[in-house]
Design an enzyme around this catalytic site. Structure first.
Site, PDB file in Angstrom:
ATOM      1  N   HIS A  11      -2.319  12.316   1.614  1.00  0.00           N
ATOM      2  CA  HIS A  11      -2.373  10.852   1.540  1.00  0.00           C
ATOM      3  C   HIS A  11      -3.729  10.380   1.004  1.00  0.00           C
ATOM      4  O   HIS A  11      -4.750  10.639   1.622  1.00  0.00           O
ATOM      5  CB  HIS A  11      -2.121  10.316   2.954  1.00  0.00           C
ATOM      6  N   HIS A  53      -7.320   1.719  -2.818  1.00  0.00           N
ATOM      7  CA  HIS A  53      -6.206   1.293  -1.964  1.00  0.00           C
ATOM      8  C   HIS A  53      -6.180  -0.205  -1.748  1.00  0.00           C
ATOM      9  O   HIS A  53      -5.160  -0.864  -1.917  1.00  0.00           O
ATOM     10  CB  HIS A  53      -6.279   2.017  -0.609  1.00  0.00           C
TER      11      HIS A  53
HETATM   12  O1  G3P Z   1       2.822   5.923  -0.507  1.00  0.00           O
HETATM   13  C1  G3P Z   1       2.765   6.109   0.854  1.00  0.00           C
HETATM   14  C2  G3P Z   1       1.622   5.342   1.457  1.00  0.00           C
HETATM   15  O2  G3P Z   1       0.479   5.571   0.726  1.00  0.00           O
HETATM   16  C3  G3P Z   1       1.913   3.878   1.536  1.00  0.00           C
HETATM   17  O3  G3P Z   1       0.970   3.180   2.276  1.00  0.00           O
HETATM   18  O4  G3P Z   1      -0.887   1.641   2.486  1.00  0.00           O
HETATM   19  O5  G3P Z   1      -1.307   4.080   2.544  1.00  0.00           O
HETATM   20  O6  G3P Z   1      -0.712   2.984   0.419  1.00  0.00           O
HETATM   21  P1  G3P Z   1      -0.562   2.965   1.907  1.00  0.00           P
HETATM   22 MG    MG Z   2      -0.636   4.604  -0.921  1.00  0.00          MG
END
Ligand code: G3P
Ligand code: MG
Length: 250
Positions: A11, A53
């Protein structure tokens, strides 16, 4: 052409272990034998796709404000690692271009989450498409977004690439059916869902409709929860940390 995704996707690189969405985070994920990473992509003022992000630069860099208000050469001067740990100070906000070249070299798959600044959805997709069409890269990729407009547009412009939708609220059967309809209509191959809303019924219904399911979470999903999610048919889990997952990464 089908796309096979692993059980674990890093992630934002591997955000629990190195500053998210930086080259250091991606290298850390690669060193830990993660085969696919997820990154968040939006554009700078000069329409360069970069990794970030949040809507603002403030939390994860030494800058302030929206990246769409800054040229990439200005964003490049910011520190994107010191907020996480002193040893990462000097980390920079990378471009999507350099990340795709790095992942091509290391044979790592990349989930590009289109995370546009509000009002710049069209420009965001077009800039990413322009890069994809002109860059000589060979790592596997797929696109995703919470923004349905971005999903539809990128699938139209790059029909040979896989696109998945991300859902932040999955609270009724009506909504589930609407999502399935949307996936079928636009040829989306996957659905990313928050762990808060996962039920066996949702996963089974999506699977029956040939839609792959991925799970993300605000907090790292531990291995016990991960095992439960895989056992009910979840394909991939976005992880922040690999503690407990070591056996899956051999
Ligand atoms: O793509 C999965 C995840 O990254 C979505 O949430 O807020 O971490 O981008 P976020
Ligand atoms: Mg994401």
């Amino acid at each position: 052409m089908s796309l096979s995704l692993p059980k674990i996707i890093g992630h934002r690189g591997i955000k629990g272990l190195a500053p998210e969405n930086t080259v250091n985070s991606i290298i850390k994920a690669i060193d830990l034998k993660i085969k696919w990473i997820e990154i968040d992509v939006k554009i700078s003022k000069d329409k360069i796709p970069i990794l970030l992000h949040d809507d603002l630069l403030d939390r994860t860099t030494s800058g302030t404000g929206k990246p769409i208000d800054w040229l990439y050469k200005e964003i490049l001067k910011l520190d994107a690692g010191n907020w996480f740990a002193k040893k990462y100070s000097g980390s920079q906000v990378p471009t999507l271009k350099e990340v795709l070249l790095l992942c091509s070299k290391k044979n790592i798959g990349v989930n590009i989450e289109l995370k546009p600044n509000k009002g710049f959805e069209k420009e965001n997709v077009e800039s990413v498409v322009n890069l994809i069409n002109n860059l000589n890269f060979n790592c596997p990729i797929y696109f995703s977004s919470f923004d349905i407009f971005s999903c539809i547009k990128i699938k139209k412009l790059l029909p040979n690439f896989h696109v998945g939708i991300l859902i932040d609220k999955f609270d009724s059967i009506t909504f589930l059916n609407k999502t399935i309809k949307e996936c079928k209509k636009n040829n989306f191959f996957s659905c990313g869902i928050s762990n808060v809303y996962i039920t066996k019924k949702i996963i089974e219904t999506l699977k029956k409709n040939q839609i792959i399911t991925n799970v993300y979470s605000a907090k790292n999903i531990n291995i016990n929860e991960a095992n439960k999610l895989w056992s009910i048919g979840i394909n991939s889990i976005f992880v922040d940390n690999i503690v407990g997952y070591e056996d899956q990464l051999i």
